[in-house]
Design a protein around this motif. Structure first.
Motif, PDB file in Angstrom:
ATOM      1  N   ALA A 104       4.092   4.960  -5.977  1.00  0.00           N
ATOM      2  CA  ALA A 104       3.916   4.756  -7.416  1.00  0.00           C
ATOM      3  C   ALA A 104       2.936   5.770  -7.998  1.00  0.00           C
ATOM      4  CB  ALA A 104       3.431   3.335  -7.685  1.00  0.00           C
ATOM      5  N   SER A 105       1.907   6.126  -7.223  1.00  0.00           N
ATOM      6  CA  SER A 105       0.932   7.114  -7.694  1.00  0.00           C
ATOM      7  C   SER A 105       1.597   8.465  -7.912  1.00  0.00           C
ATOM      8  CB  SER A 105      -0.211   7.254  -6.685  1.00  0.00           C
ATOM      9  OG  SER A 105      -0.887   6.035  -6.510  1.00  0.00           O
ATOM     10  N   VAL A 106       2.394   8.886  -6.930  1.00  0.00           N
ATOM     11  CA  VAL A 106       3.087  10.174  -7.047  1.00  0.00           C
ATOM     12  C   VAL A 106       4.052  10.151  -8.224  1.00  0.00           C
ATOM     13  CG1 VAL A 106       4.647  11.771  -5.885  1.00  0.00           C
ATOM     14  CG2 VAL A 106       2.826  10.633  -4.587  1.00  0.00           C
TER      15      VAL A 106
ATOM     16  N   GLY B 176      -6.538   3.930   3.810  1.00  0.00           N
ATOM     17  CA  GLY B 176      -6.206   2.868   2.866  1.00  0.00           C
ATOM     18  C   GLY B 176      -5.275   1.835   3.460  1.00  0.00           C
ATOM     19  N   TYR B 177      -4.327   2.297   4.272  1.00  0.00           N
ATOM     20  CA  TYR B 177      -3.397   1.367   4.916  1.00  0.00           C
ATOM     21  C   TYR B 177      -4.145   0.443   5.877  1.00  0.00           C
ATOM     22  CZ  TYR B 177       0.452  -0.333   7.789  1.00  0.00           C
ATOM     23  OH  TYR B 177       1.325  -1.140   8.459  1.00  0.00           O
TER      24      TYR B 177
ATOM     25  N   HIS C 200       0.828  -1.202   0.000  1.00  0.00           N
ATOM     26  CA  HIS C 200       0.000   0.000   0.000  1.00  0.00           C
ATOM     27  C   HIS C 200       0.865   1.256   0.000  1.00  0.00           C
ATOM     28  CE1 HIS C 200      -3.547   2.427   0.518  1.00  0.00           C
ATOM     29  NE2 HIS C 200      -2.966   3.044   1.522  1.00  0.00           N
ATOM     30  N   ILE C 201       1.943   1.248   0.777  1.00  0.00           N
ATOM     31  CA  ILE C 201       2.854   2.394   0.761  1.00  0.00           C
ATOM     32  C   ILE C 201       3.462   2.538  -0.628  1.00  0.00           C
ATOM     33  CG2 ILE C 201       5.003   3.312   1.715  1.00  0.00           C
ATOM     34  CD1 ILE C 201       4.300   1.962   4.349  1.00  0.00           C
TER      35      ILE C 201
ATOM     36  N   ALA D 187      -3.165  12.660   3.520  1.00  0.00           N
ATOM     37  CA  ALA D 187      -2.555  11.786   4.523  1.00  0.00           C
ATOM     38  C   ALA D 187      -3.611  10.964   5.254  1.00  0.00           C
ATOM     39  CB  ALA D 187      -1.753  12.626   5.519  1.00  0.00           C
ATOM     40  N   SER D 188      -4.777  11.566   5.510  1.00  0.00           N
ATOM     41  CA  SER D 188      -5.837  10.824   6.205  1.00  0.00           C
ATOM     42  C   SER D 188      -6.373   9.694   5.338  1.00  0.00           C
ATOM     43  CB  SER D 188      -6.970  11.775   6.606  1.00  0.00           C
ATOM     44  OG  SER D 188      -7.609  12.309   5.463  1.00  0.00           O
TER      45      SER D 188
END
Length: 395
Positions: free
Chosen positions: A70-72, A381-382, A64-65, A375-376
């Motif tokens: 990867a998204s950024v 998601g985590y 997930h991290i 961040a929230s």
């Protein structure tokens, strides 16, 4: 248009569900109609995925991290992000599952400042308040919201208070982009798609009894299948029930989304617990009967004027199913004019979407509220991933 324009696609891509792969295949083909062949697509996928397209860029993640990183990384070079394809707005497997799919779009909208569209998604089932809040908060940040049926539009509107465009599932363009599968006379074949979710021995027996009753009046070859390999246990269970009643079905899974199209197009009747075989059957005007475990099949059938061809699993009667199969074969595969009108609407949606990608909205400045909000959602998601992993271990 600048050369090398890129669009990031986010969703359940290359996850061994050939119905979802078909959505993204048709999405890419539709955008290429209006943006030209120079457009390039970037897919955000798991490292375990096998991407069925050679002409795309792939951005992979292993956790997930890693998905956020990867998204950024993927957002840096793209002009737009399309989030969606299929029923991603649901909490069937984890209460915070929607965050896993919506988070990359949020990163793109705020950290990257890109144009973000929620593209032709289905909503539900969503049973938990936390999942509804995540969907509401995320969708309020997207530039354009579209859903694949009226029920999903209404639910997303209630959550967000924003206008939601109704756009049918892109998989309905299958016959538009792949007309070669429609040519020729269908085989004398009954194609039955079953899934592990909601499957019991009693249900398998009732489906088998209906097929036996149908075959007595219309001798056909029977094929039992699924749109994803994880449903093989259900396929075997239904096939065994049929064999115990004297029917010898073939068991065959599609190799990819093209094979799924071929299997549906060459069949005389489709009975399915999955949505996308029914969508493809309507696209190729093949008669189909939906076995409804949740409302998405009902919503689609009502949209195309075939609401009477659905049966709820909890009240399924083998006699009723056999009668409905007979009626579907006699009535045929639906109204061609309805199909053409829906396909025209979907293509118009992609034409408007292409125009927005060419001329995206002004990129806004990122504020501290945006960073805290992102961040929230990352935290949510985590937690979703952790809970999902714990559920798998318990099972």
């Amino acid at each position: 248009m600048r050369g090398g324009m890129k669009v990031l696609l986010v969703g359940h891509i290359a996850g061994k569900n050939y119905g979802d792969d078909l959505i993204f295949d048709c999405t890419m083909r539709a955008l290429r109609l209006y943006l030209g062949r120079c457009i390039r697509f970037v897919l955000l996928v798991s490292k375990k995925s096998r991407v069925p397209w050679d002409d795309v860029e792939v951005c992979t993640y292993g956790s997930h991290i890693g998905r956020v990183i990867a998204s950024v990384r993927a957002v840096k070079d793209v002009e737009a992000v399309l989030v969606g394809g299929g029923g991603i707005l649901q909490d069937l497997f984890s209460p915070l599952r929607p965050a896993s799919y919506l988070l990359p779009g949020i990163v793109a909208a705020f950290v990257g400042g890109r144009f973000v569209c929620l593209n032709a998604v289905g909503y539900g089932p969503v049973r938990r308040g936390c999942a509804r809040r995540i969907i509401a908060l995320a969708c309020r940040r997207f530039h354009l919201l579209t859903a694949r049926d009226h029920r999903s539009c209404n639910e997303i509107f209630r959550l967000t208070g924003r206008r939601v465009e109704m756009v049918a599932d892109p998989a309905l363009l299958a016959s538009f982009f792949y007309p070669q599968f429609e040519r020729g006379t269908p085989k004398n074949q009954l194609l039955c798609f079953v899934r592990q979710l909601k499957m019991t021995r009693n249900l398998a027996r009732r489906i088998a009894e209906a097929v036996v009753t149908f075959c007595r009046s219309r001798p056909v070859s029977v094929v039992v299948s699924a749109t994803q390999p994880s449903d093989i246990p259900a396929v075997k269970m239904v096939a065994e029930s049929m064999r115990s009643l004297g029917i010898k079905p073939a068991v065959r899974l599609p190799k990819d989304h093209h094979d799924l199209l071929r299997m549906v197009a060459e069949s005389a009747l489709i009975v399915s617990m999955f949505l996308h075989p029914i969508i493809v059957s309507f696209s190729y005007r093949r008669p189909a009967v939906g076995l409804v475990a949740d409302r998405k099949i009902n919503a689609f059938m009502e949209m195309v004027g075939l609401g009477g061809r659905c049966l709820m699993l909890r009240n399924l009667s083998s006699r009723q199913l056999a009668d409905l199969m007979q009626a579907a074969v006699v009535a045929g595969g639906g109204d061609e004019h309805v199909l053409q009108e829906i396909q025209r609407t979907v293509l118009e949606h992609f034409a408007r979407l292409a125009a927005k990608i060419k001329n995206p909205p002004h990129r806004r400045t990122v504020s501290w509220n945006d960073i805290i909000y992102t961040a929230s959602l990352f935290t949510a998601g985590y937690i979703s991933r952790r809970l999902q992993g714990r559920q798998v271990r318990v099972r």
